[in-house]
Design an enzyme around this catalytic site. Structure first.
Site, PDB file in Angstrom:
ATOM      1  N   ASP A  20       0.984  -1.521  -0.160  1.00 17.20           N
ATOM      2  CA  ASP A  20      -0.007  -0.257  -0.125  1.00 17.20           C
ATOM      3  C   ASP A  20       0.682   1.448  -0.236  1.00 17.20           C
ATOM      4  OD1 ASP A  20      -1.790  -2.045   0.757  1.00 17.20           O
ATOM      5  OD2 ASP A  20      -3.462  -0.690   1.699  1.00 17.20           O
ATOM      6  N   GLU A 280       1.022  -6.348  -4.937  1.00 18.73           N
ATOM      7  CA  GLU A 280       0.365  -5.470  -5.733  1.00 18.73           C
ATOM      8  C   GLU A 280       1.958  -4.904  -7.273  1.00 18.73           C
ATOM      9  OE1 GLU A 280      -2.972  -3.212  -5.785  1.00 18.73           O
ATOM     10  OE2 GLU A 280      -2.675  -1.710  -6.914  1.00 18.73           O
TER      11      GLU A 280
HETATM   12  O1  TRH Z   1       4.758  -6.656   0.683  1.00 12.99           O
HETATM   13  P1  TRH Z   1       3.569  -6.675  -0.401  1.00 12.99           P
HETATM   14  O2  TRH Z   1       2.493  -7.714   0.105  1.00 12.99           O
HETATM   15  O3  TRH Z   1       1.821  -5.857  -0.568  1.00 12.99           O
HETATM   16  C1  TRH Z   1       0.570  -5.984  -0.358  1.00 12.99           C
HETATM   17  C2  TRH Z   1      -0.079  -5.284  -1.390  1.00 12.99           C
HETATM   18  O4  TRH Z   1       0.520  -4.778  -1.616  1.00 12.99           O
HETATM   19  C3  TRH Z   1      -0.773  -6.772  -1.780  1.00 12.99           C
HETATM   20  O5  TRH Z   1      -2.004  -5.569  -3.209  1.00 12.99           O
HETATM   21  C4  TRH Z   1      -2.237  -5.765  -0.702  1.00 12.99           C
HETATM   22  O6  TRH Z   1      -3.339  -5.806  -0.586  1.00 12.99           O
HETATM   23  C5  TRH Z   1      -1.105  -6.232   0.751  1.00 12.99           C
HETATM   24  O7  TRH Z   1       0.188  -5.532   0.837  1.00 12.99           O
HETATM   25  C6  TRH Z   1      -2.204  -5.008   1.974  1.00 12.99           C
HETATM   26  O8  TRH Z   1       3.562  -6.820  -1.973  1.00 12.99           O
HETATM   27  P2  TRH Z   1       4.430  -5.391  -2.660  1.00 12.99           P
HETATM   28  O9  TRH Z   1       2.621  -5.096  -2.963  1.00 12.99           O
HETATM   29  O10 TRH Z   1       4.947  -6.438  -3.571  1.00 12.99           O
HETATM   30  O11 TRH Z   1       5.179  -4.546  -2.351  1.00 12.99           O
HETATM   31  C7  TRH Z   1       6.824  -5.097  -1.646  1.00 12.99           C
HETATM   32  C8  TRH Z   1       7.359  -3.686  -1.996  1.00 12.99           C
HETATM   33  O12 TRH Z   1       8.645  -3.767  -1.494  1.00 12.99           O
HETATM   34  C9  TRH Z   1       7.223  -3.534  -3.581  1.00 12.99           C
HETATM   35  O13 TRH Z   1       7.146  -2.160  -3.734  1.00 12.99           O
HETATM   36  C10 TRH Z   1       8.884  -4.239  -3.817  1.00 12.99           C
HETATM   37  C11 TRH Z   1       9.606  -3.672  -2.791  1.00 12.99           C
HETATM   38  N1  TRH Z   1      10.858  -4.761  -2.069  1.00 12.99           N
HETATM   39  C12 TRH Z   1      11.940  -3.437  -1.893  1.00 12.99           C
HETATM   40  O14 TRH Z   1      11.838  -2.670  -2.240  1.00 12.99           O
HETATM   41  N2  TRH Z   1      13.002  -4.644  -1.280  1.00 12.99           N
HETATM   42  C13 TRH Z   1      12.559  -5.797  -1.218  1.00 12.99           C
HETATM   43  O15 TRH Z   1      14.147  -5.984  -1.236  1.00 12.99           O
HETATM   44  C14 TRH Z   1      11.966  -6.418  -1.404  1.00 12.99           C
HETATM   45  C15 TRH Z   1      11.700  -7.940  -1.310  1.00 12.99           C
HETATM   46  C16 TRH Z   1      10.591  -5.582  -1.893  1.00 12.99           C
END
Ligand code: TRH
Length: 385
Positions: A20, A280
């Site tokens: 989010d 997402e």
């Molecule tokens: O962390 P998430 O599982 O977030 C989720 C989703 O947004 C979902 O839609 C929502 O319903 C829930 O939260 C509440 O996965 P997401 O969306 O991929 O976000 C992870 C973020 O972390 C993304 O911007 C990538 C970033 N990231 C890094 O910056 N560094 C890292 O090493 C990794 C593995 C990820």
């Protein structure tokens, strides 16, 4: 004297995980950098942002990063402070249905003209999204104050996807520059992947069959270089490594690394040949990386995530060779069910070259759509105004 740019307030409540905040932060930055808006990002918890942007100060009530004013808001008291202090913005965006604080909504209703009020929804590939995108919803008590629903999406009748203007050019430059990739690997892991290795990044929810995937990779001919950032993937990979009798890992090298900042995570996705992503934002970033990926969808109690997963797979595999579509679908479903990934892996891995070409084509097609920030700014400036 030129009029000051319009003021936008983006509210974001941290549900869990990173996505989010990740999406809200990217959007705020695009609105400032690419659309000249004055943006306040109102977060109830800054610790997640500080993981994504290590220079963000998690304890600060107010700070400015990349031109975005970041304000801590707490649904109880700070919201009224926001109203008394700076008044309500010209455009108010509540992300992912986080509900704008009541005192702030009351001030919106009292202001004339009312601010334009937008609810940015979660991303879905389901068909119904197109019919709901842009619809108004008058406030039950404070009409004519009206909220409008804005849906990201994969088609021309949705709001599009977050895509910074220079993203694809930076991706192409990085993917064409072996020196930049080697420097990235050395900084991240202290070494370089073996020549010809299949480079894989792992990011998923606890419960994903990480160990079964690694076992399946051991049986693949040729070296595999697996990078697992801190979290469920990193922990599972480390545990798997510890359980391996010496030398039994075959040609699979597994590196558990620190959580990367958001911009370097893009580089990880660009540097790999296959990315396991989730939620997402990383799901979207993997598509921009134009590389094969597998999506661990955010699981919901009611099982609705299976419908969302199927909807995206139908769009993504349309036009693919049927056998490749089947092997990709099977791997994704096994990955999300946490079972039989060893059975699904060989056919998927055998077709990776064709899936790579498809991923490049998919990213190019998606890039013909105006990006989310552009569409949101246009909606506020030209549709609602
Ligand atoms: O962390 P998430 O599982 O977030 C989720 C989703 O947004 C979902 O839609 C929502 O319903 C829930 O939260 C509440 O996965 P997401 O969306 O991929 O976000 C992870 C973020 O972390 C993304 O911007 C990538 C970033 N990231 C890094 O910056 N560094 C890292 O090493 C990794 C593995 C990820």
């Amino acid at each position: 004297m030129a009029a000051l740019p319009e003021r936008w307030d983006l509210f974001c409540r941290v549900v869990d995980n990173y996505g989010d905040v990740a999406v809200a932060w990217r959007l705020a930055r695009c609105l400032v950098r690419e659309h000249g808006k004055r943006v306040r990002l109102l977060l109830d918890d800054l610790t997640i942002l500080a993981r994504l942007r290590p220079d963000a100060r998690a304890a600060a009530d107010r700070q400015v990063l990349d031109g975005v004013e970041i304000v801590r808001w707490d649904a109880s008291h700070a919201a009224s402070g926001l109203v008394q202090g700076d008044g309500v913005a010209d455009v108010v965006v509540e992300t992912f249905g986080c509900d704008t604080p009541e005192p702030y909504v009351a001030a919106m209703a009292a202001r004339s003209p009312h601010p334009r009020w937008i609810n940015l929804e979660y991303l879905s590939a389901e068909d119904w999204v197109e019919g709901s995108h842009g619809l108004p919803s008058p406030h039950p008590r404070l009409a004519p104050l009206t909220r409008h629903f804005f849906f990201p999406g994969f088609t021309a009748r949705t709001g599009g996807l977050v895509r910074e203007r220079d993203l694809l050019a930076r991706r192409d430059a990085f993917q064409a520059d072996r020196g930049a990739q080697d420097a990235f690997w050395r900084t991240l892991t202290g070494s370089l992947p073996p020549d010809g290795a299949l480079k894989v990044s792992l990011f998923g929810y606890a419960g994903a069959p990480f160990e079964a995937l690694l076992e399946a990779m051991v049986r693949r001919a040729g070296p595999v270089w697996v990078v697992a950032p801190a979290g469920a993937a990193g922990a599972a990979s480390t545990a798997w490594l510890r359980g391996q009798p010496r030398g039994s890992r075959g040609a699979v090298e597994v590196l558990a690394v620190d959580f990367l900042d958001q911009d370097r995570y893009d580089e990880l996705l660009w540097a790999c040949d296959l990315n396991f992503v989730r939620g997402e934002d990383s799901f979207v970033r993997a598509q921009w990386a134009a590389r094969p990926f597998a999506w661990h969808i955010y699981p919901t109690e009611d099982g609705a995530h299976w419908v969302k997963l199927a909807a995206f797979l139908a769009r993504y595999t349309a036009g693919m060779d049927r056998d490749q579509a089947a092997s990709l679908t099977t791997l994704w479903e096994c990955w999300n069910r946490g079972e039989s990934v060893a059975r699904a892996w060989p056919a998927f891995a055998a077709g990776l070259a064709a899936v790579t070409a498809h991923a490049e084509d998919w990213a190019a097609r998606l890039a013909t759509q105006p990006d989310l920030a552009t569409q949101l700014a246009d909606f506020a400036d030209n549709v609602l105004k």
